[in-house]
Scaffold this motif. Structure first.
Motif, PDB file in Angstrom:
ATOM      1  N   UNK A 239       0.827  -1.206   0.000  1.00 13.78           N
ATOM      2  CA  UNK A 239       0.000   0.000   0.000  1.00 13.78           C
ATOM      3  C   UNK A 239       0.865   1.261   0.000  1.00 13.78           C
ATOM      4  N   UNK A 240       1.960   1.259   0.730  1.00 19.54           N
ATOM      5  CA  UNK A 240       2.871   2.408   0.705  1.00 19.54           C
ATOM      6  C   UNK A 240       3.504   2.569  -0.674  1.00 19.54           C
ATOM      7  N   UNK A 241       3.846   1.449  -1.302  1.00 21.21           N
ATOM      8  CA  UNK A 241       4.395   1.506  -2.662  1.00 21.21           C
ATOM      9  C   UNK A 241       3.385   2.097  -3.633  1.00 21.21           C
ATOM     10  N   UNK A 242       2.119   1.728  -3.492  1.00 18.31           N
ATOM     11  CA  UNK A 242       1.068   2.260  -4.363  1.00 18.31           C
ATOM     12  C   UNK A 242       0.985   3.770  -4.213  1.00 18.31           C
ATOM     13  N   UNK A 243       0.986   4.248  -2.979  1.00 19.97           N
ATOM     14  CA  UNK A 243       0.859   5.694  -2.743  1.00 19.97           C
ATOM     15  C   UNK A 243       2.014   6.483  -3.356  1.00 19.97           C
ATOM     16  N   UNK A 244       3.191   5.870  -3.428  1.00 22.15           N
ATOM     17  CA  UNK A 244       4.380   6.576  -3.930  1.00 22.15           C
ATOM     18  C   UNK A 244       4.560   6.464  -5.444  1.00 22.15           C
ATOM     19  N   UNK A 245       3.666   5.789  -6.126  1.00 21.00           N
ATOM     20  CA  UNK A 245       3.946   5.383  -7.505  1.00 21.00           C
ATOM     21  C   UNK A 245       3.393   6.298  -8.584  1.00 21.00           C
ATOM     22  N   UNK A 246       2.724   7.401  -8.213  1.00 24.07           N
ATOM     23  CA  UNK A 246       2.031   8.236  -9.194  1.00 24.07           C
ATOM     24  C   UNK A 246       2.834   9.490  -9.534  1.00 24.07           C
ATOM     25  N   UNK A 247       2.896   9.809 -10.832  1.00 21.48           N
ATOM     26  CA  UNK A 247       3.542  11.030 -11.318  1.00 21.48           C
ATOM     27  C   UNK A 247       2.719  11.569 -12.491  1.00 21.48           C
ATOM     28  N   UNK A 248       2.711  12.890 -12.654  1.00 19.94           N
ATOM     29  CA  UNK A 248       1.954  13.507 -13.744  1.00 19.94           C
ATOM     30  C   UNK A 248       2.827  14.509 -14.474  1.00 19.94           C
ATOM     31  N   UNK A 249       2.592  14.650 -15.786  1.00 22.34           N
ATOM     32  CA  UNK A 249       3.370  15.603 -16.575  1.00 22.34           C
ATOM     33  C   UNK A 249       2.657  15.898 -17.886  1.00 22.34           C
ATOM     34  N   UNK A 250       2.959  17.069 -18.446  1.00 23.71           N
ATOM     35  CA  UNK A 250       2.428  17.422 -19.760  1.00 23.71           C
ATOM     36  C   UNK A 250       3.080  16.526 -20.803  1.00 23.71           C
ATOM     37  N   UNK A 251       2.287  16.041 -21.748  1.00 20.18           N
ATOM     38  CA  UNK A 251       2.775  14.995 -22.654  1.00 20.18           C
ATOM     39  C   UNK A 251       2.085  15.132 -24.006  1.00 20.18           C
ATOM     40  N   UNK A 252       2.301  16.287 -24.661  1.00 18.16           N
ATOM     41  CA  UNK A 252       1.584  16.558 -25.906  1.00 18.16           C
ATOM     42  C   UNK A 252       1.997  15.645 -27.048  1.00 18.16           C
ATOM     43  N   UNK A 253       3.215  15.056 -26.991  1.00 18.43           N
ATOM     44  CA  UNK A 253       3.594  14.129 -28.058  1.00 18.43           C
ATOM     45  C   UNK A 253       3.074  12.710 -27.795  1.00 18.43           C
ATOM     46  N   UNK A 254       2.407  12.529 -26.630  1.00 14.10           N
ATOM     47  CA  UNK A 254       1.727  11.279 -26.293  1.00 14.10           C
ATOM     48  C   UNK A 254       2.641  10.058 -26.402  1.00 14.10           C
ATOM     49  N   UNK A 255       3.841  10.200 -25.807  1.00 17.47           N
ATOM     50  CA  UNK A 255       4.767   9.073 -25.766  1.00 17.47           C
ATOM     51  C   UNK A 255       4.870   8.452 -24.378  1.00 17.47           C
ATOM     52  N   UNK A 256       4.183   9.056 -23.402  1.00 16.21           N
ATOM     53  CA  UNK A 256       4.237   8.519 -22.059  1.00 16.21           C
ATOM     54  C   UNK A 256       5.570   8.715 -21.384  1.00 16.21           C
ATOM     55  N   UNK A 257       6.344   9.728 -21.810  1.00 16.96           N
ATOM     56  CA  UNK A 257       7.669   9.977 -21.263  1.00 16.96           C
ATOM     57  C   UNK A 257       7.767  11.412 -20.772  1.00 16.96           C
ATOM     58  N   UNK A 258       8.298  11.584 -19.572  1.00 17.94           N
ATOM     59  CA  UNK A 258       8.555  12.913 -19.038  1.00 17.94           C
ATOM     60  C   UNK A 258       9.931  13.358 -19.516  1.00 17.94           C
ATOM     61  N   UNK A 259       9.955  14.294 -20.438  1.00 14.00           N
ATOM     62  CA  UNK A 259      11.220  14.748 -21.028  1.00 14.00           C
ATOM     63  C   UNK A 259      11.901  15.819 -20.178  1.00 14.00           C
ATOM     64  N   UNK A 260      11.309  16.130 -18.999  1.00 12.04           N
ATOM     65  CA  UNK A 260      11.876  17.125 -18.089  1.00 12.04           C
ATOM     66  C   UNK A 260      11.943  18.509 -18.723  1.00 12.04           C
ATOM     67  N   UNK A 261      11.017  18.747 -19.632  1.00 13.56           N
ATOM     68  CA  UNK A 261      10.936  20.083 -20.219  1.00 13.56           C
ATOM     69  C   UNK A 261       9.549  20.266 -20.782  1.00 13.56           C
TER      70      UNK A 261
END
Length: 272
Positions: A239-261
Motif C-alpha cells: 500500500x505504501x508503494x502504491x501511494x508513492x507510484x504516481x507522477x503527472x506531466x504534460x505529454x503533448x507528443x503522447x509518448x508517455x515519457x517525461x522529457x523534463x521540459x
C-alpha cells in the motif's frame, strides 16, 4: 524534472457526482477552454514507452511475478493553480459528495461518478478521458484514490469485483494465479515541473504509475501477493508503494515519457 509524490494517508471523503463540471475558478468562462486528454501509462521506469508493447508486466529478479490486470478507482481529480492549496478534501463524510472541495478559486475540478481506470500493463499510453480545461498555468494535479461509496449503486453493480476496493490486481506468482485487492485510500498530489500550461496547443496530460514497484520489498525482492493479508507487513509495504507510484506531466507528443521540459519553456517548478 517531475517532483516526487507528496503522500497523504488519512481517510478521504466520499465520491463526487456524475458529470464533468466547469471549474470553481470564478474567472473561467466556457469560451476559454481547451480539450485536454488525460492518459495513463506504466512507463515509470522503462524508456521509450511508445515503442514497448508487451502482454504483461514482469517483476522480480527471476521474473517470478507477472501482473496481467490492474484496476484503480479514483473518486476525484483536480488541478491546482498555485500548488499551495488543498483542492481534494481529506475529510471523509459518506453523506457529503463534495465537502469543501469546490470552494477554492485556485482549483479546477473534474468531478466524476467513480472513475474506474484499467491501468495499461503494456507500457504504452492509454487515453482515459478528455476534459475541457480553462487556459492557464497549473502547478499540481490532485487525486483521490478510494473505494466507491455504497450509494453509487450503478458503479458497484457494474463492478462487483471492486465493491469496497480501490485497487485490484490479477496475475501469477511463480506460476500460481492470484487476485490482490485493497481498499487503500490516498490523497495524491503530483507536482508539474515545469508547470502545466493549458492553451490552444495543449493536448494531453499523462499520469505515469510505477506498477512494477508495487510488489517489491525494501530489498527489491518480489512480494508474494498471497502473504498480503490484513494487518500484515507485506500489505503495508504494498500500500505504501502504491501511494508513492504516481507522477503527472504534460505529454503533448503522447509518448508517455517525461522529457523534463515543457513546450512552453517554463522550468520554474519548485522541488520538494
Amino acid at each position: 524534472m517531475m517532483n516526487d509524490l507528496k503522500q497523504h494517508t488519512r481517510p478521504l471523503a466520499g465520491l463526487a457526482a456524475l458529470t464533468i463540471l466547469a471549474g470553481c475558478s470564478s474567472d473561467v468562462t466556457g469560451g476559454n477552454r481547451h480539450n485536454v486528454q488525460l492518459s495513463f501509462t506504466t512507463n515509470a521506469s522503462v524508456s521509450s514507452a511508445a515503442n514497448r508493447v508487451s502482454a504483461d508486466l514482469v517483476v522480480g529478479s527471476s521474473n517470478e511475478l507477472v501482473l496481467q490486470k490492474v484496476q484503480l478507482v479514483f473518486s476525484k481529480i483536480e488541478l491546482d493553480q498555485s500548488g499551495n492549496t488543498q483542492c481534494v478534501s481529506e475529510a471523509e463524510d459518506a453523506n457529503d459528495d463534495h465537502g469543501d472541495d469546490s470552494l477554492n478559486g485556485e482549483c479546477e475540478e473534474v468531478e466524476l461518478d467513480p472513475l474506474l481506470v484499467n491501468v495499461p500493463v503494456d507500457d504504452a499510453l492509454h487515453p482515459v478521458i478528455t476534459v475541457p480545461l480553462p487556459a492557464g498555468t497549473f502547478a499540481e494535479m490532485e487525486a483521490r484514490l478510494s473505494p466507491a461509496n455504497a450509494r453509487f449503486t450503478a458503479f458497484n453493480t457494474a463492478n462487483p469485483d471492486l465493491v469496497g476496493k480501490s485497487v485490484r490486481v490479477e496475475g501469477t506468482f511463480k506460476g500460481t494465479p492470484f487476485v490482490f485487492t485493497t481498499p487503500v485510500r490516498a490523497h495524491l498530489e503530483m507536482d508539474f515541473d515545469p508547470p502545466l500550461v493549458v492553451d490552444a496547443t495543449t493536448t494531453n496530460t499523462t499520469i505515469s504509475i510505477d506498477v512494477r514497484k508495487w510488489f517489491l520489498d525494501s530489498t527489491g525482492a518480489a512480494i508474494d501477493p498471497s502473504t498480503a493479508t490484513p494487518g500484515s507487513t507485506s500489505l503495508q509495504q504494498i500500500e505504501n508503494n502504491i501511494r508513492r507510484s504516481f507522477h503527472a506531466f504534460e505529454d503533448d507528443d503522447e509518448r508517455g515519457e517525461d522529457h523534463h521540459e515543457g513546450h512552453h519553456g517554463n522550468d520554474d517548478g519548485e522541488h520538494d
